[in-house]
Design a protein around this motif. Sequence first.
Motif, PDB file in Angstrom:
ATOM      1  N   GLY A 304       0.815  -1.218   0.000  1.00  0.00           N
ATOM      2  CA  GLY A 304       0.000   0.000   0.000  1.00  0.00           C
ATOM      3  C   GLY A 304       0.841   1.256   0.000  1.00  0.00           C
ATOM      4  N   LEU A 305       1.925   1.268   0.779  1.00  0.00           N
ATOM      5  CA  LEU A 305       2.816   2.433   0.779  1.00  0.00           C
ATOM      6  C   LEU A 305       3.423   2.656  -0.607  1.00  0.00           C
ATOM      7  CD1 LEU A 305       4.790   2.087   4.149  1.00  0.00           C
ATOM      8  CD2 LEU A 305       3.172   3.893   3.536  1.00  0.00           C
ATOM      9  N   PRO A 312       6.576   6.919  -8.768  1.00  0.00           N
ATOM     10  CA  PRO A 312       6.204   5.548  -9.161  1.00  0.00           C
ATOM     11  C   PRO A 312       7.116   4.528  -8.505  1.00  0.00           C
ATOM     12  CG  PRO A 312       6.161   6.991 -11.071  1.00  0.00           C
ATOM     13  CD  PRO A 312       6.715   7.811  -9.947  1.00  0.00           C
ATOM     14  N   CYS A 313       6.504   3.554  -7.830  1.00  0.00           N
ATOM     15  CA  CYS A 313       7.282   2.639  -6.993  1.00  0.00           C
ATOM     16  C   CYS A 313       6.808   1.201  -7.204  1.00  0.00           C
ATOM     17  CB  CYS A 313       7.142   3.033  -5.518  1.00  0.00           C
ATOM     18  SG  CYS A 313       8.092   2.001  -4.391  1.00  0.00           S
ATOM     19  N   GLU A 314       7.776   0.314  -7.449  1.00  0.00           N
ATOM     20  CA  GLU A 314       7.491  -1.116  -7.525  1.00  0.00           C
ATOM     21  C   GLU A 314       7.722  -1.741  -6.159  1.00  0.00           C
ATOM     22  OE1 GLU A 314       9.939  -2.857 -10.462  1.00  0.00           O
ATOM     23  OE2 GLU A 314       9.121  -1.697 -12.138  1.00  0.00           O
ATOM     24  N   ALA A 315       6.961  -2.790  -5.860  1.00  0.00           N
ATOM     25  CA  ALA A 315       7.097  -3.485  -4.581  1.00  0.00           C
ATOM     26  C   ALA A 315       7.279  -4.975  -4.834  1.00  0.00           C
ATOM     27  CB  ALA A 315       5.885  -3.234  -3.700  1.00  0.00           C
ATOM     28  N   ALA A 351      11.174   4.293  -8.063  1.00  0.00           N
ATOM     29  CA  ALA A 351      11.652   3.747  -6.793  1.00  0.00           C
ATOM     30  C   ALA A 351      11.248   2.280  -6.717  1.00  0.00           C
ATOM     31  CB  ALA A 351      11.081   4.536  -5.618  1.00  0.00           C
ATOM     32  N   ARG A 352      11.873   1.584  -5.785  1.00  0.00           N
ATOM     33  CA  ARG A 352      11.591   0.157  -5.632  1.00  0.00           C
ATOM     34  C   ARG A 352      11.720  -0.220  -4.160  1.00  0.00           C
ATOM     35  NH1 ARG A 352      11.572  -4.406  -8.785  1.00  0.00           N
ATOM     36  NH2 ARG A 352      12.316  -6.349  -7.831  1.00  0.00           N
TER      37      ARG A 352
END
Length: 416
Positions: A304-305, A312-315, A351-352
């Motif tokens: 969720g964060l 833009p962030c991959e998790a 970001a990742r």
Amino acid sequence: MSTERSSVRAALGRAASRGLTGLEQLIGGFGTAVVALLLLMVIVVTAVASLAGVGLLAVPVVARTVRSLANRERHRLARYDVDLPELDPPTRGVRGALADLSLRRELGWIAVHATLGFLIGLIGVLLPLFALRDLTFFLWWWIGPETPSTTSIGIGHVDSPFEALWATLLGVGWVALIIGVVPNIARVQSWPARKLLVPDPSVDLSMRVAELTSTRAAALDAHAVELRRIERALHDGSQNRLVAVNVLLGAARRALTRNPDEAEAILARAQDAAETALAELRAVARSILPPVLADRGLAGALTGLASASAVPCEAEIDVSGRCAASVEATAYFVVAEALTNVAKHSGAQQARVTAALRGGKLLVEITDDGHGGANAENGSGLDGIRRRIEAYDGVLRLDSPKGGPTILAVELPCGS
């Protein structure tokens, strides 16, 4: 059938990789053994000269050299998953050097490694040379067959192509020896270091006490910082809202007798202020222990964060079990603070976030492609993150060269 062949190839590849790693370890150990042999000679000369009092002047220098070589060996073996913590230089002066219990163990390692380690390391140097000579034996024998030739270990004279072919098979035997036996020989070479280069138990205990004292202070500091944050949030936000509600209710009460219509408008404003105060109180409560951790677990909370990040962030989250609630909360706030810093200061486009449970530890890493230059010096937001992590005996590593990328890695013991 193809599956069996793939399994065999994979097994051979793993064996070859272990053999090459063992060979690399042996050759590296041979290098430190040569230095240890030279240093052992210096130690003997210094000890003899000290009987006359002359060599005492050189004792501190020799002691620091021994510690330096031992730390080099610890660092070298760390590449092969042998965990030997490096030690600080010994106390200056002859008495300090002689009283250093770990230094005595290092002197024992010097003596063993300069002899046994040297001979075993020599095997690691000679084996690839033997293998190369015999594997190519047929080729260079064919070029000059009129010259009497022997194998790498000097067995017989080779006078025919058939004999040269058998010599080449000897090279295959050397390769098999490297793959099958060298890893075990490398473990034998590192055995004295694993036994003698560990810190003396009393030193280890004192280091642990100092570490626990430091982490306890960090925990108290983090607790105090958290209390001040909550106090500021209540004082600057909710308290002011409630004061405004109280003032508006008093004004509405006075207006009831003079102008009921005005009182209704004031009460509406008081209701709005009360709802705002309630929302701020809920936000403060969530900041203490986010309910999303209880509702969705750490994996869902971090995902969720990442999805809510301004950048833009991959998790990639691989956390199947649960950690202690305080550890999960710390990981959550580290990621939240790191992504906030990425959005505010990094200039990143991507970001990742990765998280995984490995060996009883929670490993979290936040990466961005920004301009870098981040630091965790005193006074920065990252310094606050570091103190909070150290309170749990965790480790923070920051790699942020100028021009990026920035990698923030966190390691937290995942207790229950």
